[in-house]
Every structure is written in C-alpha cells, then in structure tokens.
Design a protein around this motif. Structure first.
Motif, PDB file in Angstrom:
ATOM      1  N   CYS A  73       0.843  -1.190   0.000  1.00  0.00           N
ATOM      2  CA  CYS A  73       0.000   0.000   0.000  1.00  0.00           C
ATOM      3  C   CYS A  73       0.878   1.239   0.000  1.00  0.00           C
ATOM      4  N   MET A  74       0.261   2.388  -0.237  1.00  0.00           N
ATOM      5  CA  MET A  74       1.001   3.646  -0.248  1.00  0.00           C
ATOM      6  C   MET A  74       0.107   4.788   0.216  1.00  0.00           C
ATOM      7  N   THR A  75       0.742   5.923   0.537  1.00  0.00           N
ATOM      8  CA  THR A  75       0.018   7.113   0.959  1.00  0.00           C
ATOM      9  C   THR A  75       0.810   8.337   0.531  1.00  0.00           C
ATOM     10  N   PHE A  76       0.112   9.459   0.367  1.00  0.00           N
ATOM     11  CA  PHE A  76       0.775  10.717   0.028  1.00  0.00           C
ATOM     12  C   PHE A  76       0.388  11.785   1.036  1.00  0.00           C
ATOM     13  N   PHE A  77       1.393  12.553   1.488  1.00  0.00           N
ATOM     14  CA  PHE A  77       1.154  13.682   2.374  1.00  0.00           C
ATOM     15  C   PHE A  77       0.633  14.884   1.588  1.00  0.00           C
ATOM     16  N   ASP A  78       1.100  15.021   0.364  1.00  0.00           N
ATOM     17  CA  ASP A  78       0.732  16.120  -0.515  1.00  0.00           C
ATOM     18  C   ASP A  78       1.016  15.665  -1.942  1.00  0.00           C
ATOM     19  N   ALA A  79       1.043  16.596  -2.876  1.00  0.00           N
ATOM     20  CA  ALA A  79       1.194  16.210  -4.277  1.00  0.00           C
ATOM     21  C   ALA A  79       2.589  15.693  -4.610  1.00  0.00           C
ATOM     22  N   ARG A  80       3.552  15.869  -3.715  1.00  0.00           N
ATOM     23  CA  ARG A  80       4.918  15.455  -4.015  1.00  0.00           C
ATOM     24  C   ARG A  80       5.425  14.345  -3.090  1.00  0.00           C
ATOM     25  N   ASN A  81       5.098  14.417  -1.824  1.00  0.00           N
ATOM     26  CA  ASN A  81       5.714  13.544  -0.835  1.00  0.00           C
ATOM     27  C   ASN A  81       4.815  12.377  -0.464  1.00  0.00           C
ATOM     28  N   GLY A  82       5.371  11.168  -0.557  1.00  0.00           N
ATOM     29  CA  GLY A  82       4.591   9.986  -0.256  1.00  0.00           C
ATOM     30  C   GLY A  82       5.452   8.830   0.205  1.00  0.00           C
ATOM     31  N   LEU A  83       4.787   7.761   0.682  1.00  0.00           N
ATOM     32  CA  LEU A  83       5.444   6.555   1.165  1.00  0.00           C
ATOM     33  C   LEU A  83       4.755   5.330   0.585  1.00  0.00           C
ATOM     34  N   ALA A  84       5.509   4.259   0.411  1.00  0.00           N
ATOM     35  CA  ALA A  84       4.969   2.958   0.045  1.00  0.00           C
ATOM     36  C   ALA A  84       5.523   1.927   1.019  1.00  0.00           C
ATOM     37  N   LEU A  85       4.689   0.959   1.403  1.00  0.00           N
ATOM     38  CA  LEU A  85       5.030   0.007   2.461  1.00  0.00           C
ATOM     39  C   LEU A  85       5.203  -1.398   1.919  1.00  0.00           C
ATOM     40  N   SER A  86       6.293  -2.050   2.355  1.00  0.00           N
ATOM     41  CA  SER A  86       6.514  -3.464   2.078  1.00  0.00           C
ATOM     42  C   SER A  86       6.441  -4.257   3.377  1.00  0.00           C
ATOM     43  N   ASP A  87       6.063  -5.537   3.258  1.00  0.00           N
ATOM     44  CA  ASP A  87       6.178  -6.450   4.387  1.00  0.00           C
ATOM     45  C   ASP A  87       7.638  -6.513   4.841  1.00  0.00           C
ATOM     46  N   PRO A  88       7.877  -7.059   6.031  1.00  0.00           N
ATOM     47  CA  PRO A  88       9.229  -7.032   6.584  1.00  0.00           C
ATOM     48  C   PRO A  88      10.288  -7.680   5.688  1.00  0.00           C
ATOM     49  N   VAL A  89      11.430  -7.035   5.632  1.00  0.00           N
ATOM     50  CA  VAL A  89      12.633  -7.538   4.978  1.00  0.00           C
ATOM     51  C   VAL A  89      13.741  -7.528   6.026  1.00  0.00           C
ATOM     52  N   ASP A  90      14.352  -8.681   6.256  1.00  0.00           N
ATOM     53  CA  ASP A  90      15.394  -8.795   7.289  1.00  0.00           C
ATOM     54  C   ASP A  90      14.871  -8.345   8.648  1.00  0.00           C
ATOM     55  N   GLY A  91      13.600  -8.697   8.931  1.00  0.00           N
ATOM     56  CA  GLY A  91      13.051  -8.486  10.264  1.00  0.00           C
ATOM     57  C   GLY A  91      12.431  -7.138  10.533  1.00  0.00           C
ATOM     58  N   LYS A  92      12.349  -6.262   9.508  1.00  0.00           N
ATOM     59  CA  LYS A  92      11.731  -4.960   9.706  1.00  0.00           C
ATOM     60  C   LYS A  92      10.904  -4.584   8.478  1.00  0.00           C
ATOM     61  N   PHE A  93       9.804  -3.849   8.720  1.00  0.00           N
ATOM     62  CA  PHE A  93       9.029  -3.338   7.593  1.00  0.00           C
ATOM     63  C   PHE A  93       9.909  -2.424   6.750  1.00  0.00           C
ATOM     64  N   ARG A  94       9.723  -2.511   5.437  1.00  0.00           N
ATOM     65  CA  ARG A  94      10.502  -1.683   4.511  1.00  0.00           C
ATOM     66  C   ARG A  94       9.619  -0.570   3.974  1.00  0.00           C
ATOM     67  N   VAL A  95      10.140   0.658   3.902  1.00  0.00           N
ATOM     68  CA  VAL A  95       9.372   1.816   3.465  1.00  0.00           C
ATOM     69  C   VAL A  95      10.093   2.520   2.326  1.00  0.00           C
ATOM     70  N   LEU A  96       9.351   2.776   1.240  1.00  0.00           N
ATOM     71  CA  LEU A  96       9.834   3.605   0.139  1.00  0.00           C
ATOM     72  C   LEU A  96       9.376   5.039   0.347  1.00  0.00           C
ATOM     73  N   SER A  97      10.165   5.990  -0.147  1.00  0.00           N
ATOM     74  CA  SER A  97       9.795   7.400  -0.049  1.00  0.00           C
ATOM     75  C   SER A  97       9.943   8.066  -1.408  1.00  0.00           C
ATOM     76  N   THR A  98       9.040   8.989  -1.707  1.00  0.00           N
ATOM     77  CA  THR A  98       9.139   9.813  -2.909  1.00  0.00           C
ATOM     78  C   THR A  98       8.976  11.275  -2.529  1.00  0.00           C
ATOM     79  N   ALA A  99       9.688  12.160  -3.218  1.00  0.00           N
ATOM     80  CA  ALA A  99       9.569  13.603  -2.995  1.00  0.00           C
ATOM     81  C   ALA A  99       9.173  14.333  -4.266  1.00  0.00           C
ATOM     82  N   ASP A 100       8.792  13.569  -5.311  1.00  0.00           N
ATOM     83  CA  ASP A 100       8.402  14.207  -6.579  1.00  0.00           C
ATOM     84  C   ASP A 100       7.142  13.570  -7.174  1.00  0.00           C
TER      85      ASP A 100
END
Length: 361
Positions: free
Chosen positions: A147-174
C-alpha cells in the motif's frame, strides 16, 4: 488512501454542502434505520463500470472524478460521477494486481501493484491513463509491497512487508516519479509472522505534512506503527484488534494527526471478528476498542470530510457508520465492498469485487 492537504480543493458549493451535511454532526444522527436496514440519509448508489475485476484500489478526487484499480492490471477512471468509465490500465500488465491507487486530479495518478519480487511495481500517469511510466520495480525477493500514501502532491510513502526483520518503506519527494528505500534503523523489529494486509490500499495512511501510520496483523499482536517524520523513525502500539494468521488491522484512517480509527478482523469467510474496530485520540500512541464494533471483518475506512465524528467502514458483508468518532458503529448497507474513500467535496466512493463501485448518496 485519502490524499491529505490541499490536493482536493473544493469551491463554495462543496463547502456549503459540507456545512449542511456534517458541519455540526450529520443530520442522520437522530434518524432510524430504514426498511432495508440502512441508515436514513445514507445509501450507496451503484455505478456500472463494465468491469469484473476486484477493485481494491480507490481514490476519490471529487463527486465527479474517481479512479479505481485492481486485478488483471485494471485501472478505471470516471469524470462524470460514475455514469461512464474508461479502462486506462498500463498495457502488458494483465498479470499484475493494482491494489492501491493515489490520484492527484483527473489526469494524474500513481498505482501500486503487489507481489513478491518484480511483481511489486509503481506506475504514474499525467495524461489520464493514456500513457504510464514505470517508476519503481522491486528487486528484493523478500519484499512485498502492500500500500502507499501521500502527504501532498509530491511527498509519499509505500510500504513493504518485513525484509530482514523490519518493515521496509519507500519514499518519494516528486509525486511518485522517483523512489528511495528509507533506512530501517528507526523502524522497530517486526513480530514473528507480522505483516501488512494488501486488502484496500489502507494499510498505510497519513495526515498533515509528516505523520504516517502502518497497520499490521498476522503475528501475536496487531499493531499500529506511527511516524512523525515522514517515515524516518517509528513507534509501535497495540491496536486492540485481535491478530492471527488471517487477522489484524486492515485499514487506518486519521482525520488529523491525533484522531484515528482502525478496522479489521479475520478475513476468512465466516470467521468471527470480535472487536473489529478501535480508535485513538493521541496520534496512535494508545487505542481503545469500540464499544459497539462492526459485526464482521472490515477492510476499508474513511472519515467524512468536515466532520469530527462521522466515519464509514466497509467489508465484504456490508457498510457501517459511526456518528461518535468510532465509539459505536451501525450497519446501513449489506453490499460487498473492499475499500472506501472520500473527497473534500463530500464525494465518497466505495469499490470491491466484480467491478462494484458505488457513490454515497
């Protein structure tokens, strides 16, 4: 899945409608249930999409404009309130499941496909789906983006299930055109068996400029993780919703950085889902079980704009509404939906199996 900030600006008409409907509490608060069991004043109006895909991704831009995404590489778009729909998915993606979509307006949107390895991808369009650009393809065999979410038109996050014991998060600024994997040193360790559910595009949500929350399940405890710095560091809290191999928190919705609701349960057909909703008033640090939760598993939730107390939850067995900020829930429809989203002009939409899309009356 609701885009925060000023992305969905409304004019005088939208503001007046909001004031009439939810300004001081929805007028249906004192209404009785109708003959079909729905709450007077609230009703879903089904729209014919012409699709049979399961639409777990949904983004409401307005009462007229909405995007939906789902199985078999499906992406649908309407600009006339659901009277007609265009199928605008990227060509050659029929094997992908687009479980989340975030639309910025009638022309621009970002979609996320789920799956192990390279099945997890992100695409963006700026011409109403005529063309798409692939902006991320997962290359880690253990990652599975949900899943993913956006704070505004540029900044957002995408979520992965855990990798190496921790959730993994992607970030975008554009606006989803480029992505980077955030460092995981500020992420708490995942519990054994813990993951996120790619059921409605709402396993991660955001409010304001920097606050985000992650919903989990699968382990011994269903948790809500909170970040106040756009995903750099996280804290974890128990959600009060029961967890298990097929159970936990499926959707989160925050109307501001303090007030949130969580819904979930056990998605297995016929499985009991007690305490399927909880609420927080301190930004997710503490959660309280609903005194009267939805009667079954729910996979999607959203607040009605301009209201401090009204929210909707949906699932395969029906829709529920709370008029007291998540303390109690009442059913008003028995149709099957997987996800729900509202725009700032009170354009609220729901979508689910067999191409089902509806707009709130």
């Amino acid at each position: 899945m609701t885009l925060q900030g000023t992305l969905r600006r409304t004019g005088i008409v939208g503001l007046c409608a909001a004031a009439l409907l939810v300004g001081g509490g929805l007028p249906v608060a004192a209404a009785d249930s109708g003959p079909q069991g729905r709450l007077n004043g609230l009703d879903w109006e089904l729209k014919d999409t012409g699709s049979t895909a399961r639409l777990r991704g949904l983004s409401a831009v307005s009462r007229h404009v909405a995007w939906a995404s789902g199985s078999a590489g499906t992406v649908l778009r309407t600009t006339d309130g659901g009277r007609t729909w265009a199928s605008v998915g990227p060509p050659g993606t029929e094997a992908l499941q687009f479980r989340d979509i975030e639309a910025f307006d009638a022309d621009s949107a970002v979609i996320l496909s789920i799956g192990e390895g390279e099945d997890s991808r992100v695409y963006r369009t700026d011409d109403a789906g005529q063309t798409w650009t692939e902006t991320f393809r997962n290359d880690h065999p253990a990652a599975f983006y949900d899943c993913m979410t956006f704070f505004d038109a540029r900044n957002g996050l995408a979520l992965s299930d855990p990798v190496d014991g921790k959730f993994r998060v992607l970030s975008t600024a554009d606006g989803g055109r480029h992505w980077e994997i955030l460092p995981n040193d500020g992420m708490p360790a995942a519990l054994p068996g813990e993951f996120a559910f790619a059921a409605s595009g709402q396993c991660i949500t955001s409010a304001g400029r920097s606050d985000a929350w992650i919903a989990t399940g699968g382990g011994a405890t269903a948790r809500v993780l909170h970040s106040a710095d756009r995903g750099r560091t996280w804290t974890a809290a128990e959600s009060r919703i029961p967890s298990g191999p097929a159970a936990g928190v499926f959707a989160l919705a925050f109307r501001d950085r303090a007030h949130g609701i969580a819904v979930g349960g056990d998605f297995q057909p016929g499985a009991p889902s007690p305490d399927a909703a909880s609420r927080s008033t301190d930004g997710g640090a503490d959660w309280t079980s609903a005194a009267q939760p939805p009667p079954a598993y729910r996979s999607g939730a959203t607040w009605l704009p301009y209201s401090t107390s009204v929210a909707i939850a949906v699932g395969p067995t029906g829709t529920d509404v709370t008029l007291d900020a998540g303390r109690t829930w009442r059913p008003f429809d028995t149709g099957s939906y997987d996800t729900v989203d509202c725009a700032f002009d009170l354009g609220c939409w729901a979508s689910g199996e067999q191409g089902r899309v509806a707009r709130l009356q």
